[in-house]
Design a protein around this motif. Sequence first.
Motif, PDB file in Angstrom:
ATOM      1  N   LEU A 558       0.822  -1.200   0.000  1.00 35.14           N
ATOM      2  CA  LEU A 558       0.000   0.000   0.000  1.00 35.14           C
ATOM      3  C   LEU A 558       0.854   1.247   0.000  1.00 35.14           C
ATOM      4  CD1 LEU A 558      -2.671  -1.068   2.654  1.00 35.14           C
ATOM      5  CD2 LEU A 558      -2.695  -1.406   0.164  1.00 35.14           C
ATOM      6  N   SER A 559       0.435   2.183  -0.811  1.00 34.91           N
ATOM      7  CA  SER A 559       1.101   3.490  -0.905  1.00 34.91           C
ATOM      8  C   SER A 559       0.150   4.432  -1.620  1.00 34.91           C
ATOM      9  CB  SER A 559       2.425   3.370  -1.660  1.00 34.91           C
ATOM     10  OG  SER A 559       2.167   3.073  -3.034  1.00 34.91           O
ATOM     11  N   PRO A 560       0.463   5.713  -1.660  1.00 30.31           N
ATOM     12  CA  PRO A 560      -0.381   6.613  -2.468  1.00 30.31           C
ATOM     13  C   PRO A 560      -0.457   6.194  -3.919  1.00 30.31           C
ATOM     14  CG  PRO A 560       0.967   7.870  -0.956  1.00 30.31           C
ATOM     15  CD  PRO A 560       1.448   6.459  -0.849  1.00 30.31           C
ATOM     16  N   ASN A 561       0.583   5.530  -4.411  1.00 35.50           N
ATOM     17  CA  ASN A 561       0.550   5.057  -5.801  1.00 35.50           C
ATOM     18  C   ASN A 561      -0.453   3.917  -5.974  1.00 35.50           C
ATOM     19  OD1 ASN A 561       2.620   6.869  -6.539  1.00 35.50           O
ATOM     20  ND2 ASN A 561       4.183   5.431  -5.775  1.00 35.50           N
ATOM     21  N   PHE A 562      -0.581   3.085  -4.921  1.00 33.91           N
ATOM     22  CA  PHE A 562      -1.480   1.930  -4.979  1.00 33.91           C
ATOM     23  C   PHE A 562      -2.932   2.373  -5.201  1.00 33.91           C
ATOM     24  CE2 PHE A 562      -4.263  -1.240  -3.149  1.00 33.91           C
ATOM     25  CZ  PHE A 562      -3.750  -2.439  -3.639  1.00 33.91           C
ATOM     26  N   VAL A 563      -3.354   3.356  -4.428  1.00 37.45           N
ATOM     27  CA  VAL A 563      -4.754   3.763  -4.522  1.00 37.45           C
ATOM     28  C   VAL A 563      -5.054   4.498  -5.818  1.00 37.45           C
ATOM     29  CG1 VAL A 563      -5.029   3.854  -2.033  1.00 37.45           C
ATOM     30  CG2 VAL A 563      -4.298   5.896  -3.259  1.00 37.45           C
ATOM     31  N   GLN A 564      -4.058   4.866  -6.554  1.00 41.13           N
ATOM     32  CA  GLN A 564      -4.271   5.522  -7.836  1.00 41.13           C
ATOM     33  C   GLN A 564      -4.257   4.535  -8.996  1.00 41.13           C
ATOM     34  OE1 GLN A 564      -5.069   8.715  -8.002  1.00 41.13           O
ATOM     35  NE2 GLN A 564      -4.832   8.898  -5.749  1.00 41.13           N
ATOM     36  N   SER A 565      -3.983   3.291  -8.726  1.00 44.09           N
ATOM     37  CA  SER A 565      -3.867   2.284  -9.783  1.00 44.09           C
ATOM     38  C   SER A 565      -5.180   1.528  -9.947  1.00 44.09           C
ATOM     39  CB  SER A 565      -2.736   1.308  -9.441  1.00 44.09           C
ATOM     40  OG  SER A 565      -2.726   0.234 -10.362  1.00 44.09           O
TER      41      SER A 565
END
Length: 653
Positions: A558-565
């Motif tokens: 999980l990371s900010p990149n994850f929720v954008q994918s």
Amino acid sequence: MTENRRSLRNIFLYKCLFALTFWSHVSLSVEKKLFTSMSNNFPEGGSDKKIKNLTLLYTNSHQSKNNFDWVVIENTTESLSLSEITNDNVKKLITLLSTFRQGSRLQNLTLTNMSVDWIDLLEVLQTVWHSSIEYLNIESLTQLSDIKEYKFDYSGTSMKALTMKKVLITDLYFSQDDLYEIFANMNIAALTIAEAEMIHMVCPLANSPFTYINFFKNDLTDLLFQNCDKLIKLETLILQRNKCESLLKVSFMTSHMKSLKYLDMSRNLLRHDVADTQCQWAESLTDLDLSSNQLTDAVFECLPVNIKILDLQNNQITSVPTGMAELKSLAELNLAGNRLADLPGCGGFVSLEYLNVEMNSILTPSADFFQRCPRVRELQAGQNPFKCSCELQEFIRVERQSGGRLFGWPAAYTCEYPEDLQGTQLKDFHLSELACNTTLLLVTALLLTLVLVAVVAFLCIYLDVPWYVRMTWQWTQTKRRAWHNSPEEPERVLQFHAFVSYSERDSQWVKNELIPNLEKGEGCVQLCQHERNFIPGRSIVENIILCIEKSYKSIFVLSPNFVQSEWCHYELYFAHHKLFSENSNSLILILLEPIPPYIIPARYHKLKALMAKRTYLEWPKERSKRPLFWANLRAAININLPLVNGKTCGERD
């Protein structure tokens, strides 16, 4: 002034005294005349005794019985009523009646319970005909002997009306002319023969003075007065409770009665079918009673054109035809007790003022009745099986605006349907405007539907429902294809310790930290990674599902990149689906970088729920804490898996 009053009072007293003296002399003279007349009719030796017991005509008596064996019911100056007249005393009655010549004050004679021979009956009538009597009533008459021809003298009579009720004729074989001509040719104004079982009446031989004829409750048929043109003065004809069957023939009967105004044909057997022959009524007829017959809607094709009052109650009428001939003079119409389903129109009744439609089958009266019939002053529509509905509420509203033209309101107007409202007066029945206004109801329903659709659309967009539907569809299709390709394949075995889901932007950490520390460390951990384990030729979704199903755990980086994918969302959804479908604790969350709540999209509500309820591993920035991180992660995915050569990876602590 006082002396004048005394003088007037004395004059009044003198006049009263003179009148009493004069009446005493008249009474004595009449009494003497009556005694003298009657004494000549008795045998010598017994006359004095009987005369002394004879009730004087000009003295009052109540049901006194004299030696003539009749009963005196009433005895006044103008009226005499006797009962129990038989063959034994009828001759004495004739003698008594012969004393009342024209000019006498006796005008009314009533004879009841009379049982005499035909000839004696006619002699009584003949004697009355030449007396001062004007009204003769005979009730409960029994004729005993044979009926024979009799030359009746109608001349010089004071008679105006003859009434005969409850007549019984014992003679079975006689000439009808001998019987009926006696009454048909009477020169009086009114004739009543009621309850006599009379089957016929002949036409008078000359123009008759009859203005009133009442043949109530007999056995008369359509043959009565057919082609009879002698009743030119007849104004009232009552044929109630007879056996007439054809309304057409009744109309022909009246066609020669030039003065007829009122005709009562109620309680017969009248019918009328549509025929080519038109009815021919007397043009003078204005009041017609056809109640209690067997008439249907066709009756409106056979009615007098100048009729003003028409009674059609208790028939079999279902509606008033719209194409009927106009009855321009009709002011009062009684249709009670029929089979009407609605209020009739006034197209053929332009002058209608009173309408009675009680006791029909009207469920919902037309609300525009008073608009179609503006001249109606009184409507009787009570005692109908009203159906309390929106349409009826319109009629109730019209009643409130009618100015009291609804007769019997509100007691006679109650709900019959539905059952829960049965007996409720119409004035107490109310429905909301929304329930009865169709346009308003449709608009309200449409607005509510639009609001509901808008709310559902907003929720769908906010919760990303289309996306979940699409993913569910793809998951279902993948399962179906897998089962179709290998329906007998045994349950899949685990091939990987964990499936790794991450954003492409976090791939460096996965390749440089996660994979080396798990796969190349102690133990033989097998990770499923999309770059090396997805099968070419299959869809991405299908590969994701297969990898998740073949893996013991699913690791989400999980990371900010994850929720954008978008693909990370797919993988999280399918893993979460496995979590609930297999009831397994297969999700491992690694928080690589802190994720501010505001950047998590709404469709990631599952991720928010997981992070709030489940323990997750946070990647430590200090190197000294990382060995513990890897030890915890390795322990979470630790399981014995079969190797390709049939061996298994040993479990490592």
